[in-house]
Design an enzyme around this catalytic site. Structure first.
Site, PDB file in Angstrom:
ATOM      1  CE1 TYR A 165       4.127  -7.185  -5.824  1.00 43.19           C
ATOM      2  CE2 TYR A 165       2.728  -6.722  -3.941  1.00 43.19           C
ATOM      3  CZ  TYR A 165       2.994  -7.457  -5.083  1.00 43.19           C
ATOM      4  OH  TYR A 165       2.137  -8.456  -5.485  1.00 43.19           O
ATOM      5  CB  CYS A 166       5.957  -1.747  -8.649  1.00 47.77           C
ATOM      6  SG  CYS A 166       7.460  -0.842  -8.168  1.00 47.77           S
TER       7      CYS A 166
END
Length: 298
Positions: free
Chosen positions: A255-256
């Site tokens: 994720y980011c």
């Protein structure tokens, strides 16, 4: 269609393939810019079509990740659209069941790997990323084109892309909640810079600072040779991804901030040994907007 090229393509191999004309290849320029506007204020994104018009790989079309390849009705940027809408959007830029796609950007590779992930989520394996993007192409002494004629020519050839969705490549909020709580096996990977991972960045474009509890840090730029913009050699990628627990995990989820940077570690893992990594599309934009969900700092 089986891939005609490896997942990671050098400028020289792409040039040779385009000249040979033995493989139906569509080249896409996905260059996009992010801008922050203040602490705890959402970032915005803009397709860099002007940069494409100034210089691009000859024959490439420009694809707008923020609009053409996203659900613009959603409150969050870059939200994955329906498979039918996404397949139609790709068909509009010349991508069909019988074409091999090579995608690049000129701002760090993650926009290109986002398009790679979108196509693979749709079930289209015949997709590659140009190693180092336009910068590497130019550094190799290869010619560039300008203007919009190439884009118009590609878009004039509408093709049909049949969705064959791979749900395992997408991680949902409930998936991530279980993984974060330790209720499901696997590793949760934050692809952002260490300061953002610790919640110490100067400007935070998300509703709250911090990371998803239980996640580990594998910054995307540590997977790149910053002097050339290319990915590290496979041995270097393997070492960094093994340190982060990505390789060998029962399930790895990256994720980011909004599902863009997260696709680069997923791509790198695939390059190393074919490991399939899921991407949490909502990422911190979705997680930190929900006050009931915890975040870790430090």
């Amino acid at each position: 269609m089986s891939p005609a090229l490896p997942a990671l393509v050098s400028p020289e191999l792409l040039r040779t393939t385009l000249e040979a004309s033995a493989v139906p290849v569509v080249v896409l320029d996905a260059t996009t810019a992010l801008a922050t506007h203040g602490d705890l204020e959402p970032y915005t994104a803009a397709p860099l079509r002007d940069a494409y018009l100034e210089a691009h790989v000859p024959g490439a079309a420009f694809v707008d990740v923020t609009h053409e390849l996203s659900d613009t009705a959603d409150d969050e940027l870059f939200t994955l659209p329906s498979s039918e809408a996404l397949a139609a959007a790709f068909g509009g830029v010349g991508v069909g069941d019988d074409t091999h796609v090579v995608v690049y950007d000129n701002v760090g590779n993650a926009w290109a790997t986002r398009v790679w992930w979108l196509l693979r989520w749709l079930g289209h394996d015949a997709v590659s990323v140009l190693d180092g993007g336009l910068g590497a192409w130019q550094a190799a002494g290869l010619p560039v084109a300008s203007g919009g004629e190439d884009d118009a020519a590609v878009r004039a050839t509408l093709r049909t892309l049949t969705p064959r969705v791979r749900p395992e490549l997408l991680a949902t909020l409930p998936d991530v909640e279980r993984l974060s709580a330790g209720d499901a096996p696997g590793v949760l990977v934050n692809a952002l810079d260490p300061e953002t991972f610790r919640g110490e960045q100067a400007v935070c474009p998300y509703p709250r600072r911090g990371r998803i509890p239980g996640s580990v840090s594998v910054p995307l730029f540590e997977l790149l040779d910053l002097s050339t913009g290319r990915l590290l050699p496979v041995a270097g990628l393997r070492e960094r991804l093994q340190d982060g627990g990505v390789l060998g995990a029962e399930r790895a989820v990256t994720y980011c901030g909004g599902g863009i940077a997260a696709t680069l570690p997923a791509f790198a893992a695939f390059v190393v040994d074919g490991t399939e990594v899921a991407v949490y599309d909502g990422s911190l934009s979705e997680w930190t907007a929900d006050e009931r969900l915890p975040v870790d700092i430090g």
